[in-house]
Design a protein around this motif. Structure first.
Motif, mmCIF file in Angstrom:
data_model
loop_
_atom_site.group_PDB
_atom_site.id
_atom_site.type_symbol
_atom_site.label_atom_id
_atom_site.label_comp_id
_atom_site.label_asym_id
_atom_site.label_seq_id
_atom_site.Cartn_x
_atom_site.Cartn_y
_atom_site.Cartn_z
ATOM 1 N N GLU A 193 0.200 13.255 6.593
ATOM 2 C CA GLU A 193 -0.579 13.191 5.361
ATOM 3 C C GLU A 193 -0.676 11.755 4.876
ATOM 4 O O GLU A 193 0.332 11.157 4.493
ATOM 5 N N PRO A 194 -1.867 11.159 4.862
ATOM 6 C CA PRO A 194 -2.013 9.803 4.326
ATOM 7 C C PRO A 194 -1.616 9.764 2.854
ATOM 8 O O PRO A 194 -1.815 10.742 2.125
ATOM 9 N N PRO A 195 -1.074 8.667 2.388
ATOM 10 C CA PRO A 195 -0.578 8.617 0.999
ATOM 11 C C PRO A 195 -1.643 8.814 -0.051
ATOM 12 O O PRO A 195 -1.343 9.263 -1.164
ATOM 13 N N GLY A 196 -2.900 8.501 0.258
ATOM 14 C CA GLY A 196 -3.951 8.609 -0.748
ATOM 15 C C GLY A 196 -4.731 9.908 -0.716
ATOM 16 O O GLY A 196 -5.783 10.008 -1.357
ATOM 17 N N TYR A 197 -4.239 10.918 0.009
ATOM 18 C CA TYR A 197 -4.927 12.207 0.099
ATOM 19 C C TYR A 197 -4.430 13.110 -1.029
ATOM 20 O O TYR A 197 -3.307 13.595 -1.002
ATOM 21 N N ALA A 210 -5.016 -13.558 6.521
ATOM 22 C CA ALA A 210 -4.980 -14.102 5.169
ATOM 23 C C ALA A 210 -5.664 -13.174 4.176
ATOM 24 O O ALA A 210 -5.689 -13.457 2.975
ATOM 25 N N ASP A 211 -6.207 -12.053 4.666
ATOM 26 C CA ASP A 211 -6.922 -11.133 3.800
ATOM 27 C C ASP A 211 -5.950 -10.385 2.892
ATOM 28 O O ASP A 211 -4.814 -10.094 3.274
ATOM 29 N N LYS A 212 -6.425 -10.051 1.730
ATOM 30 C CA LYS A 212 -5.583 -9.400 0.725
ATOM 31 C C LYS A 212 -5.350 -7.936 1.074
ATOM 32 O O LYS A 212 -6.270 -7.245 1.506
ATOM 33 N N MET A 213 -4.117 -7.471 0.855
ATOM 34 C CA MET A 213 -3.767 -6.078 1.080
ATOM 35 C C MET A 213 -4.035 -5.265 -0.196
ATOM 36 O O MET A 213 -3.660 -5.660 -1.291
ATOM 37 N N PHE A 214 -4.694 -4.113 -0.010
ATOM 38 C CA PHE A 214 -4.940 -3.180 -1.100
ATOM 39 C C PHE A 214 -4.221 -1.872 -0.802
ATOM 40 O O PHE A 214 -4.042 -1.503 0.366
ATOM 41 N N TYR A 215 -3.850 -1.141 -1.869
ATOM 42 C CA TYR A 215 -3.013 0.043 -1.718
ATOM 43 C C TYR A 215 -3.619 1.235 -2.453
ATOM 44 O O TYR A 215 -4.295 1.064 -3.483
ATOM 45 N N PRO A 216 -3.358 2.460 -1.968
ATOM 46 C CA PRO A 216 -3.763 3.647 -2.728
ATOM 47 C C PRO A 216 -3.072 3.692 -4.081
ATOM 48 O O PRO A 216 -1.943 3.211 -4.237
ATOM 49 N N MET A 273 -3.614 2.049 -6.726
ATOM 50 C CA MET A 273 -3.532 0.791 -7.448
ATOM 51 C C MET A 273 -4.937 0.280 -7.742
ATOM 52 O O MET A 273 -5.785 0.240 -6.851
ATOM 53 N N LEU A 274 -5.183 -0.096 -8.981
ATOM 54 C CA LEU A 274 -6.437 -0.764 -9.338
ATOM 55 C C LEU A 274 -6.236 -2.249 -9.096
ATOM 56 O O LEU A 274 -5.368 -2.879 -9.694
ATOM 57 N N ARG A 276 -8.184 5.691 -6.757
ATOM 58 C CA ARG A 276 -8.457 6.792 -5.835
ATOM 59 C C ARG A 276 -9.512 6.435 -4.800
ATOM 60 O O ARG A 276 -10.236 7.303 -4.310
ATOM 61 N N CYS A 277 -9.579 5.174 -4.451
ATOM 62 C CA CYS A 277 -10.543 4.738 -3.436
ATOM 63 C C CYS A 277 -9.974 4.832 -2.027
ATOM 64 O O CYS A 277 -10.650 5.276 -1.097
ATOM 65 N N LEU A 278 -8.732 4.403 -1.826
ATOM 66 C CA LEU A 278 -8.166 4.244 -0.489
ATOM 67 C C LEU A 278 -7.217 5.380 -0.139
ATOM 68 O O LEU A 278 -6.519 5.919 -1.003
#
Length: 545
Positions: free
Chosen positions: A278-282, A337-343, A345-346, A361-363
């Protein structure tokens, strides 16, 4: 849950034969009902599955096309979609509502006493309207109070099924990194009756934490259609860890299919792979967790037996067995060098000319999101091109994109500015909102974004008639509307100043079939339309019938 077996009848007079089942994998959504074959033809009679009343009618160019909802006294709702004409009484009433509201695309809610229905009553003819690709009947069963879809195969319909699901392949993921920043290791499987094994039987992997996914399909007796599976359970060290079951899904959650599958692999032209983790953002997921989320710690370098059991809704089962062992190697970390985004989190990214913000609730999983800028070669371009993320990273909800134009725009130019998204051959435009010199819009896909000014109105293209035409021998009027950026809206048709109902099935042709609304004589047909930038066009045609 207790399902009332035998309460609902087959809505067709034909033997039940499926071209699609509940939970089947479709682009951006789970399939939410049964697709019943109609012998490759339209206009098969459709009957009410049980007593009740017609509660809703929906007519739209895509999606369900023409659909009927029936509420039943046992707390369920059945839906019948991709229909052609409704029964005569209902068809007449719906047409009256369309003319009263001056809308062809319509959603009507009905009172319980308006159209009572008995089990087996004729309600409509089957068709191929809306998002349908071939003649069939789409049939759903929902809980009436919360409108959640249930698997109709749990209600005891007369469908013979003694065939087991088929397992085609296994995929292994390194869960020390994002599932969107890797290609899984694909493992072939071989069958021996109802059992499957991998080749080799012991999988030695270079990660201390792994998860699995499978490609699998189901069918039923006498059918060659490759339908979806009902359930898959993962056992590690002889203990159940996690599984998923296609028993109930809300339309509010159907896009979460993109969390359930390996979206990256599918978007890159690969197979459907269903995760057994189960992905964390599901949110509101189909997964049932017994011991963890399916990301397995094998850092002890021991051999761990694994068993995956796949079932259909009738209990027919197939089993895949193998073992997995960590080989002690250190996974190679992703350097970026790209920024990491998380479920959940805005967070955002800001430069002098582009900003974007990703909501809670995007990722579905953590992932690095890249931004790059390039020159805009479009002749109507008024900003650079800003590439954000990758199209093979899925989004559940829209994210906000803000772009600053490359030069000062007049008020008139701002009124005609749109943002264009494109990825490969796909593209879309949205009217922007302005704030402090920045143009913003929301999208549900990553890709490339740019600002365009558009002062070119749509084009109305008559088909088979011209101004002054005599249509005395014609049965209908047909036209299309095109736009330079591909998006039209507010198409409106008037005959002698009064609204005239044109259908627009599948969003292709606008069609009016002559009826009492256009008596013999001379008439003026006026057609108008807008594009996304607000450009307006209107044409009038003199017609004789």
């Amino acid at each position: 849950m207790n399902y009332p077996k035998g309460y609902f009848r087959n809505p067709l007079a034909l033997p039940m034969d499926l071209s699609g089942n509940f939970g089947e994998l479709r682009p951006n959504h789970y399939h939410m009902g049964l697709d019943l074959k109609t012998r490759r033809v339209e206009n098969q009679p459709v009957y009410a599955a049980a007593d009740g009343y017609i509660s809703r009618i929906k007519i739209e160019p895509a999606g369900f096309g023409r659909a009927i909802y029936i509420n039943h006294p046992n707390g369920y709702t059945t839906l019948y979609a991709h229909l052609n004409d409704f029964n005569a009484t209902l068809e007449k009433w719906v047409k009256e509502q369309q003319y009263a509201k001056e809308l062809w695309n319509i959603f009507l809610e009905l009172a319980p006493g308006q159209f009572p229905i008995k089990k087996g009553d004729f309600i409509a003819y089957s068709g191929n309207t809306g998002g349908s690709q071939a003649p069939h009947l789409h049939f759903e069963i929902r809980r009436t109070p919360d409108d959640v879809n249930l698997n109709p195969m749990l209600f005891g319909f007369p469908l013979a099924d003694n065939t087991r699901p088929t397992i085609l392949r296994l995929a292994v993921y390194d869960r020390t990194k994002s599932i969107y920043e890797q290609a899984p290791k694909i493992i072939p499987v071989k069958a021996a009756g109802s059992s499957y094994t991998t080749t080799p039987g012991l999988l030695k992997v270079g990660s201390p934490k792994v998860s699995f996914a499978i490609t699998s399909f189901d069918t039923h007796t006498g059918s060659t259609n490759l339908n979806g599976i009902y359930e898959a359970l993962l056992y590690v060290d002889n203990e159940q860890v996690v599984g998923f079951r296609m028993d109930n899904i809300s339309y509010n959650d159907t896009r979460y299919l993109n969390a359930h599958i390996d979206y990256r692999t599918k978007a890159n032209g690969g197979a459907w792979l269903q995760h057994l983790s189960e992905p964390p953002g599901y949110i509101n997921s189909i997964y049932k967790k017994a011991k963890g989320d399916g990301a397995i710690d094998i850092s002890d370098q021991q051999v761990h037996p694994v068993r995956i059991v796949v079932r259909d809704a009738y209990g027919n089962a197939s089993t895949l067995e193998y073992s997995v062992q960590y080989n002690g190697e250190h996974p190679v970390p992703l350097v970026t060098a790209d920024k990491m985004f998380y479920p959940f989190m805005l967070d955002g990214f800001e430069t002098e000319q582009c900003e974007f913000y990703i909501g809670e609730r995007c990722l579905y999983d953590s992932v690095h999101i890249r931004h790059s800028r390039s020159a805009n070669t479009h002749p109507q371009g008024v900003s650079d091109v800003h590439s954000i993320g990758a199209p093979n990273i899925p989004l559940q909800e829209s994210f906000l994109v803000r772009i600053q134009p490359g030069r000062s725009l007049s008020a008139a130019e701002q009124q005609r500015t749109v943002m264009q998204w494109y990825a490969g051959t796909k593209n879309d435009v949205q009217k922007v909102e302005w704030k402090n010199g920045w143009a913003s819009a929301r999208y549900r896909d990553f890709g490339s974004f740019r600002l365009l000014t558009d002062d070119t109105p749509p084009v109305i293209v008559p088909s088979g008639f011209v101004d002054g035409a005599n249509l005395g021998n014609a049965s209908r009027i047909v036209f299309t509307v095109t736009d330079n950026l591909g998006k039209c809206r507010n198409v409106r048709t008037l005959l002698d100043g009064k609204w005239l109902r044109f259908t627009n099935d599948k969003g292709r042709y606008f069609i009016y079939k002559f009826d009492e609304q256009c008596p013999p004589g001379d008439h003026i047909l006026t057609i108008s339309a807008d594009d996304e930038a607000g450009n307006h066009v209107e044409r009038s045609f003199r017609l004789t019938r």
